[in-house]
Write an enzyme that holds these catalytic residues in place. Structure first.
Site, PDB file in Angstrom:
ATOM      1  N   GLU A  64      61.770  11.319  44.032  1.00  0.00           N
ATOM      2  CA  GLU A  64      60.278  12.199  43.437  1.00  0.00           C
ATOM      3  C   GLU A  64      59.814  12.374  41.871  1.00  0.00           C
ATOM      4  O   GLU A  64      59.101  12.805  41.686  1.00  0.00           O
ATOM      5  CB  GLU A  64      60.578  13.443  43.960  1.00  0.00           C
ATOM      6  CG  GLU A  64      59.809  14.627  44.523  1.00  0.00           C
ATOM      7  CD  GLU A  64      59.756  15.488  45.155  1.00  0.00           C
ATOM      8  OE1 GLU A  64      61.587  16.064  45.081  1.00  0.00           O
ATOM      9  OE2 GLU A  64      58.929  16.501  45.723  1.00  0.00           O
ATOM     10  N   ASP A  78      57.019  20.195  53.230  1.00  0.00           N
ATOM     11  CA  ASP A  78      57.107  21.811  53.346  1.00  0.00           C
ATOM     12  C   ASP A  78      55.925  21.763  53.773  1.00  0.00           C
ATOM     13  O   ASP A  78      55.093  22.599  52.628  1.00  0.00           O
ATOM     14  CB  ASP A  78      56.830  22.273  51.433  1.00  0.00           C
ATOM     15  CG  ASP A  78      58.692  21.982  51.389  1.00  0.00           C
ATOM     16  OD1 ASP A  78      59.432  22.760  52.570  1.00  0.00           O
ATOM     17  OD2 ASP A  78      59.280  21.303  50.642  1.00  0.00           O
ATOM     18  N   HIS A  82      67.192  13.670  48.708  1.00  0.00           N
ATOM     19  CA  HIS A  82      65.815  12.855  47.462  1.00  0.00           C
ATOM     20  C   HIS A  82      66.022  11.701  46.979  1.00  0.00           C
ATOM     21  O   HIS A  82      67.303  12.056  46.007  1.00  0.00           O
ATOM     22  CB  HIS A  82      65.830  14.033  48.243  1.00  0.00           C
ATOM     23  CG  HIS A  82      64.571  15.043  48.735  1.00  0.00           C
ATOM     24  ND1 HIS A  82      64.723  14.954  50.291  1.00  0.00           N
ATOM     25  CD2 HIS A  82      63.413  15.964  48.993  1.00  0.00           C
ATOM     26  CE1 HIS A  82      64.845  15.862  50.508  1.00  0.00           C
ATOM     27  NE2 HIS A  82      63.513  16.144  49.646  1.00  0.00           N
ATOM     28  N   HIS A 108      60.463  13.802  57.285  1.00  0.00           N
ATOM     29  CA  HIS A 108      60.701  14.047  56.193  1.00  0.00           C
ATOM     30  C   HIS A 108      59.971  15.975  56.618  1.00  0.00           C
ATOM     31  O   HIS A 108      58.797  15.924  55.562  1.00  0.00           O
ATOM     32  CB  HIS A 108      60.272  13.433  54.967  1.00  0.00           C
ATOM     33  CG  HIS A 108      60.635  14.159  53.432  1.00  0.00           C
ATOM     34  ND1 HIS A 108      60.865  13.162  52.540  1.00  0.00           N
ATOM     35  CD2 HIS A 108      61.044  15.720  53.380  1.00  0.00           C
ATOM     36  CE1 HIS A 108      61.117  13.978  51.284  1.00  0.00           C
ATOM     37  NE2 HIS A 108      61.378  14.844  51.804  1.00  0.00           N
TER      38      HIS A 108
HETATM   39  N1  HPA Z   1      62.079  18.135  46.758  1.00  0.00           N
HETATM   40  C1  HPA Z   1      63.259  18.531  47.185  1.00  0.00           C
HETATM   41  N2  HPA Z   1      63.788  19.696  47.923  1.00  0.00           N
HETATM   42  C2  HPA Z   1      63.237  20.309  48.239  1.00  0.00           C
HETATM   43  C3  HPA Z   1      61.944  19.934  48.787  1.00  0.00           C
HETATM   44  C4  HPA Z   1      61.018  19.076  48.288  1.00  0.00           C
HETATM   45  O1  HPA Z   1      60.266  18.276  48.492  1.00  0.00           O
HETATM   46  N3  HPA Z   1      61.259  20.661  49.273  1.00  0.00           N
HETATM   47  C5  HPA Z   1      62.723  22.079  50.164  1.00  0.00           C
HETATM   48  N4  HPA Z   1      63.609  21.248  49.268  1.00  0.00           N
HETATM   49 ZN    ZN Z   2      61.852  17.448  50.254  1.00  0.00          ZN
END
Ligand code: HPA
Ligand code: ZN
Length: 352
Positions: free
Chosen positions: A214, A293, A211, A23
């Site tokens: 989150e 990131d 994803h 990731h």
């Molecule tokens: N979450 C969702 N989208 C994203 C992320 C993230 O942490 N980083 C880059 N795009």
């Molecule tokens: Zn991500």
């Protein structure tokens, strides 16, 4: 807060432990120094709202209100990537850092729609990244795979177009996976069912992930599994609130690619200690630990391992289980998995 020490000896163990990263967004590895260098090289003027120097970026990156606040910067930042060499340099910087952190296998995300909408051809993006993947393998002996992500704030029809434009790269194995990223909450997984189905119907051996969980609740995880047929989940933190889902993740060995420092920087939790990492571990829910990131969130893969260790104090043997779960949840072939699992045993034996 930090409850356990990670002394130099334990840090060497974590560094040597063969790690897999599942990731990490290549555009999210754009360090402020490279960002400003590329802006200059490509004659790009950053908007007034963007921090004016690398130092100002670092300051700003400590104050993201949430995912959307970060994404607003992330999309501006990637605007300095224009030529194939820019994409190559970016990925090569990441692979070098990952190698120094003891990462042996990386499955890396990229966001073609963020580039194509600025007039950059997908071929430029993929060729630059693919060349870096191959050179990194030659230079460092690591293995890696490219995962193309769709931006969920754009319509599913646009995602399908992007997939079709990338078809040659799926056919020849240059791109190995499909992911779904960007703003989670108003854009649930099922909006992209046709995109995921198109991939499964038309290409073999493509890994599916998304994803979920989150900022979205646990049903985002369930819906990604049920509707998109993903075999792993990126983040997945909120799975902790659904016991049946937790059992399903454990039974089916559906791996969560967790990103501890990201979760703190984007205000998902106040501290890494609040993450359900011990809960997942004790419930046999497989997870890997990742940087997401890293240029924006203050740490690469080893920093994330250390942050987890100082909060949860896992033993060498428990770390070996975590590392092996990451290997097992990877999309590399069985031969490579055996090689990596053997390396884990060697490192644990050396350090215990
Ligand atoms: N979450 C969702 N989208 C994203 C992320 C993230 O942490 N980083 C880059 N795009
Ligand atoms: Zn991500």
């Amino acid at each position: 807060m930090a409850k356990y020490e990670c002394d130099d000896k334990f840090k060497s163990f974590l560094q040597e432990l063969p790690k897999c990263e599942h990731h990490v967004h290549l555009e999210g590895t754009l360090e402020p120094s490279l960002l400003f260098q590329l802006a200059k090289r490509n004659g790009i003027t950053l908007p007034e709202s963007f921090p004016p120097s690398p130092e100002a970026c670092i300051e700003r990156y400590n104050n993201f209100a949430d995912l959307q606040d970060f994404l607003d910067h992330y999309y501006i930042g990637m605007g300095v990537l224009i030529k194939e060499d820019d994409f190559y340099d970016l990925a090569m910087e990441y692979f070098t850092k990952a190698h120094n952190d003891g990462c042996h296998h990386s499955e890396v995300f990229f966001d073609p729609q963020g580039h194509v909408e600025r007039g950059i051809s997908i071929d430029v993006v993929v060729k630059g990244f693919d060349r870096a993947c191959k050179d990194a393998t030659a230079k460092f002996g690591n293995t890696n795979k490219l995962i193309m992500c769709l931006l969920r704030h754009l319509p599913s029809a646009a995602g399908l177009e992007t997939i079709k434009s990338a078809a040659p790269y799926y056919e020849n194995g240059t791109i190995h996976g499909l992911g779904l990223d960007s703003a989670e909450k108003p854009f649930p997984p099922e909006l992209f069912t046709e995109c995921y189905k198109y991939i499964s119907d038309n290409f073999s051996n493509v890994g599916l992930t998304a994803h979920a969980g989150e900022e979205g609740d646990s049903t985002y995880v369930t819906r990604a599994i049920d509707q998109l047929k993903v075999t792993r989940i990126d983040h997945g933190v909120n799975s902790q609130h659904d016991q049946e889902l937790m059992k399903q993740l454990a039974d089916n060995k559906t791996m969560l690619s967790m990103c501890p420092l990201s979760n703190v920087k984007l205000q998902v939790v106040k501290d890494v200690s609040e993450l359900p990492i011990d809960v997942f571990f004790n419930a046999n829910v497989p997870f890997s630990i990742n940087s997401d990131d890293p240029a924006y969130f203050g740490g690469y893969i080893l920093d994330n391992y250390v942050a987890v260790h100082t909060r949860f104090g896992f033993t060498h043997e428990q770390w070996a289980i975590i590392a092996k779960n990451g290997i097992n949840g990877s999309w590399c072939d069985e031969e490579r998995k055996i090689e990596l699992r053997n390396k884990v045993d060697e490192v644990v034996a050396k350090h215990t």
